[in-house]
Design a protein around this motif. Structure first.
Motif, mmCIF file in Angstrom:
data_model
loop_
_atom_site.group_PDB
_atom_site.id
_atom_site.type_symbol
_atom_site.label_atom_id
_atom_site.label_comp_id
_atom_site.label_asym_id
_atom_site.label_seq_id
_atom_site.Cartn_x
_atom_site.Cartn_y
_atom_site.Cartn_z
ATOM 1 N N MET A 3 -5.177 7.806 -7.175
ATOM 2 C CA MET A 3 -5.812 6.256 -6.953
ATOM 3 C C MET A 3 -5.787 6.104 -5.526
ATOM 4 O O MET A 3 -4.634 5.974 -4.919
ATOM 5 C CB MET A 3 -5.393 4.787 -7.639
ATOM 6 N N ARG A 4 -6.431 5.408 -4.846
ATOM 7 C CA ARG A 4 -6.080 4.664 -3.798
ATOM 8 C C ARG A 4 -6.147 3.430 -3.746
ATOM 9 O O ARG A 4 -6.941 2.285 -4.381
ATOM 10 C CB ARG A 4 -7.384 5.618 -2.780
ATOM 11 N N ILE A 5 -5.142 2.264 -3.013
ATOM 12 C CA ILE A 5 -4.669 1.595 -3.476
ATOM 13 C C ILE A 5 -4.573 0.609 -1.640
ATOM 14 O O ILE A 5 -3.865 1.128 -1.088
ATOM 15 C CB ILE A 5 -3.095 0.914 -4.295
ATOM 16 N N GLY A 6 -5.435 -0.681 -1.572
ATOM 17 C CA GLY A 6 -4.896 -0.941 -0.153
ATOM 18 C C GLY A 6 -3.908 -2.191 -0.879
ATOM 19 O O GLY A 6 -4.219 -3.222 -2.158
ATOM 20 N N VAL A 7 -2.911 -2.427 -0.499
ATOM 21 C CA VAL A 7 -2.166 -4.063 0.086
ATOM 22 C C VAL A 7 -2.467 -4.131 0.872
ATOM 23 O O VAL A 7 -1.602 -4.549 1.633
ATOM 24 C CB VAL A 7 -0.614 -2.327 -0.352
ATOM 25 N N PHE A 29 -2.080 1.820 1.075
ATOM 26 C CA PHE A 29 -2.215 1.340 2.803
ATOM 27 C C PHE A 29 -2.269 0.057 2.929
ATOM 28 O O PHE A 29 -2.281 -0.615 2.020
ATOM 29 C CB PHE A 29 -3.799 1.989 2.267
ATOM 30 N N VAL A 30 -1.119 -0.460 2.991
ATOM 31 C CA VAL A 30 -0.680 -1.487 3.802
ATOM 32 C C VAL A 30 -1.299 -2.060 4.722
ATOM 33 O O VAL A 30 -1.361 -1.301 5.837
ATOM 34 C CB VAL A 30 0.947 -1.535 4.427
ATOM 35 N N THR A 35 0.947 -6.439 11.733
ATOM 36 C CA THR A 35 0.368 -4.874 12.289
ATOM 37 C C THR A 35 1.822 -3.051 12.231
ATOM 38 O O THR A 35 1.630 -2.682 11.896
ATOM 39 C CB THR A 35 -0.826 -3.700 13.167
ATOM 40 N N THR A 36 2.703 -4.050 12.946
ATOM 41 C CA THR A 36 3.743 -3.241 13.209
ATOM 42 C C THR A 36 4.386 -3.501 11.816
ATOM 43 O O THR A 36 5.092 -2.143 11.518
ATOM 44 C CB THR A 36 4.343 -4.252 13.843
ATOM 45 N N ARG A 37 4.517 -4.518 10.740
ATOM 46 C CA ARG A 37 5.844 -4.765 9.675
ATOM 47 C C ARG A 37 4.616 -3.559 8.634
ATOM 48 O O ARG A 37 5.654 -3.017 8.287
ATOM 49 C CB ARG A 37 6.209 -6.077 9.273
ATOM 50 N N ALA A 38 3.585 -3.719 8.865
ATOM 51 C CA ALA A 38 2.638 -2.902 7.989
ATOM 52 C C ALA A 38 3.121 -1.614 8.221
ATOM 53 O O ALA A 38 3.333 -0.775 7.043
ATOM 54 C CB ALA A 38 0.858 -3.506 8.628
ATOM 55 N N ALA A 39 3.476 -0.992 9.805
ATOM 56 C CA ALA A 39 2.948 0.425 9.300
ATOM 57 C C ALA A 39 4.985 0.791 9.415
ATOM 58 O O ALA A 39 5.156 2.031 9.484
ATOM 59 C CB ALA A 39 3.006 0.654 11.301
ATOM 60 N N ALA A 40 5.665 -0.432 9.400
ATOM 61 C CA ALA A 40 7.534 0.324 9.348
ATOM 62 C C ALA A 40 7.447 0.401 7.373
ATOM 63 O O ALA A 40 7.924 1.242 7.313
ATOM 64 C CB ALA A 40 7.857 -1.340 9.748
ATOM 65 N N LEU A 41 5.911 -0.338 7.133
ATOM 66 C CA LEU A 41 6.623 -0.524 5.718
ATOM 67 C C LEU A 41 5.475 1.364 4.763
ATOM 68 O O LEU A 41 6.014 1.605 4.529
ATOM 69 C CB LEU A 41 5.619 -1.873 4.985
ATOM 70 N N ARG A 53 -7.935 -6.138 6.617
ATOM 71 C CA ARG A 53 -9.027 -5.461 6.262
ATOM 72 C C ARG A 53 -9.546 -4.540 5.928
ATOM 73 O O ARG A 53 -10.979 -3.953 5.405
ATOM 74 C CB ARG A 53 -10.398 -6.118 7.494
ATOM 75 N N ALA A 54 -8.669 -3.067 7.154
ATOM 76 C CA ALA A 54 -8.516 -1.557 6.499
ATOM 77 C C ALA A 54 -7.594 -1.507 4.808
ATOM 78 O O ALA A 54 -8.688 -0.555 4.511
ATOM 79 C CB ALA A 54 -7.875 -1.531 7.338
ATOM 80 N N ALA A 55 -7.316 -2.207 4.674
ATOM 81 C CA ALA A 55 -6.482 -2.227 3.822
ATOM 82 C C ALA A 55 -7.649 -2.709 2.600
ATOM 83 O O ALA A 55 -8.106 -1.591 1.713
ATOM 84 C CB ALA A 55 -5.061 -3.484 3.188
ATOM 85 N N ALA A 56 -7.883 -3.793 3.005
ATOM 86 C CA ALA A 56 -9.062 -3.730 1.192
ATOM 87 C C ALA A 56 -9.945 -2.514 1.525
ATOM 88 O O ALA A 56 -10.235 -2.447 0.349
ATOM 89 C CB ALA A 56 -10.104 -5.193 2.138
ATOM 90 N N GLU A 57 -10.654 -2.364 2.865
ATOM 91 C CA GLU A 57 -11.534 -1.412 2.766
ATOM 92 C C GLU A 57 -11.053 -0.253 2.058
ATOM 93 O O GLU A 57 -11.934 1.013 1.635
ATOM 94 C CB GLU A 57 -12.224 -1.178 4.324
ATOM 95 N N PHE A 58 -9.658 0.145 2.353
ATOM 96 C CA PHE A 58 -9.817 1.556 1.816
ATOM 97 C C PHE A 58 -8.977 1.063 0.230
ATOM 98 O O PHE A 58 -8.770 2.701 -0.541
ATOM 99 C CB PHE A 58 -7.400 2.057 2.400
ATOM 100 N N GLY A 59 -8.523 0.638 0.114
ATOM 101 C CA GLY A 59 -8.480 0.211 -1.682
ATOM 102 C C GLY A 59 -9.740 0.500 -2.963
ATOM 103 O O GLY A 59 -10.170 -0.443 -3.497
ATOM 104 N N GLU A 60 -10.426 1.361 -2.309
ATOM 105 C CA GLU A 60 -11.741 1.659 -3.854
ATOM 106 C C GLU A 60 -11.293 2.024 -5.502
ATOM 107 O O GLU A 60 -12.085 1.617 -6.062
ATOM 108 C CB GLU A 60 -11.819 3.216 -3.435
ATOM 109 N N ASP A 61 -10.109 1.788 -5.497
ATOM 110 C CA ASP A 61 -9.765 2.026 -6.490
ATOM 111 C C ASP A 61 -8.754 0.342 -7.251
ATOM 112 O O ASP A 61 -9.410 -0.197 -8.590
ATOM 113 C CB ASP A 61 -8.920 2.664 -7.012
ATOM 114 N N ALA A 62 -8.084 -0.095 -6.085
ATOM 115 C CA ALA A 62 -7.534 -1.592 -6.683
ATOM 116 C C ALA A 62 -6.817 -1.385 -5.114
ATOM 117 O O ALA A 62 -6.149 -1.438 -4.234
ATOM 118 C CB ALA A 62 -6.253 -1.315 -7.401
ATOM 119 N N VAL A 63 -6.737 -2.846 -4.946
ATOM 120 C CA VAL A 63 -6.263 -4.494 -3.937
ATOM 121 C C VAL A 63 -5.447 -4.578 -4.365
ATOM 122 O O VAL A 63 -5.748 -5.026 -5.802
ATOM 123 C CB VAL A 63 -7.077 -4.769 -3.082
ATOM 124 N N LEU A 64 -4.602 -5.014 -4.141
ATOM 125 C CA LEU A 64 -2.546 -6.071 -4.602
ATOM 126 C C LEU A 64 -2.493 -6.986 -3.369
ATOM 127 O O LEU A 64 -2.890 -6.701 -2.364
ATOM 128 C CB LEU A 64 -1.368 -5.216 -4.712
#
Length: 215
Positions: A3-7, A29-30, A35-41, A53-64
């Protein structure tokens, strides 16, 4: 099924659940305001990173949605076009100082998210446990897998979240439609108050199923 999951978020719940799902073979996708913290995680868990916004668009199967609940409503409202038809997993807890349910007498946090993004399919899940529980692989206690209550109205969205629950080694539990999410949030307020405020064994308040008065 991969699955593709946006966080949405970079805190403890984003880390715990995102890491476990990435290890289960999903693409994660975090997204964060920082975005620096997102990249580290994302680097720690082996995923992708960018803004919310990029995370929401990525999460085709679910967005946490792994943000403080008040911020979550505003963020989700701002992303509503990108969340249309998305499965939106709400793990937030509207619990304030003194373990007070901040949504008492009004719509639940999940209902507010659903109103903020009317095209999304909100499922309440994962809010009854501290982030450290979700780091366990798997969360099994006395030989019994942890059960995860789910509230939602869309069967496809619920099916996706059930899949993600099982990937953690847990068992999904049907807790009813999204209208019952407020009960799950109130349960969290009660349990957190008992665990943290009283140092009590909150699990002891529920009798075994066989003795629960079933007929």
């Amino acid at each position: 099924m991969r699955m593709r999951i946006g966080v949405l978020g970079t805190g403890g719940m984003a880390d715990a659940l995102g890491t476990r799902w990435a290890r289960a073979g999903h693409e994660v996708f975090v997204g964060g305001r920082d975005t620096t913290r997102a990249a580290a995680l994302a680097e720690r868990l082996g995923g992708h990173a960018g803004d919310l916004r990029a995370a929401a668009e990525f999460g085709e199967d679910a967005v946490l949605v792994a943000l403080p609940w008040r911020a979550a409503v505003d963020v989700v409202g701002g992303l509503k076009d990108g969340l249309r038809s998305r499965t939106l997993i709400d793990c937030t807890n509207p619990v304030g100082p003194g373990f007070v349910l901040e949504t008492a007498g009004g719509p639940s946090a999940s209902a507010r998210l659903a109103s903020a993004a009317p095209g999304a399919h909100v499922v309440k899940a994962f809010n009854l446990c501290h982030e450290d529980v979700w780091r366990l692989a798997p969360p099994v206690f006395d030989g019994r897998p942890l059960a995860v209550p789910l509230c939602g109205d869309d069967e496809k969205a619920l099916s996706a979240v059930r899949h993600l629950v099982r990937d953690l080694g847990c068992e999904p539990l049907n807790a009813g439609p999204l209208a019952r999410a407020g009960l799950v949030e109130a349960t969290a307020a009660l349990l957190i108050g008992l665990w943290v405020g009283e140092g009590a064994d909150a699990q002891a308040i529920a009798p075994p199923w066989a003795a629960a008065g079933r007929r």
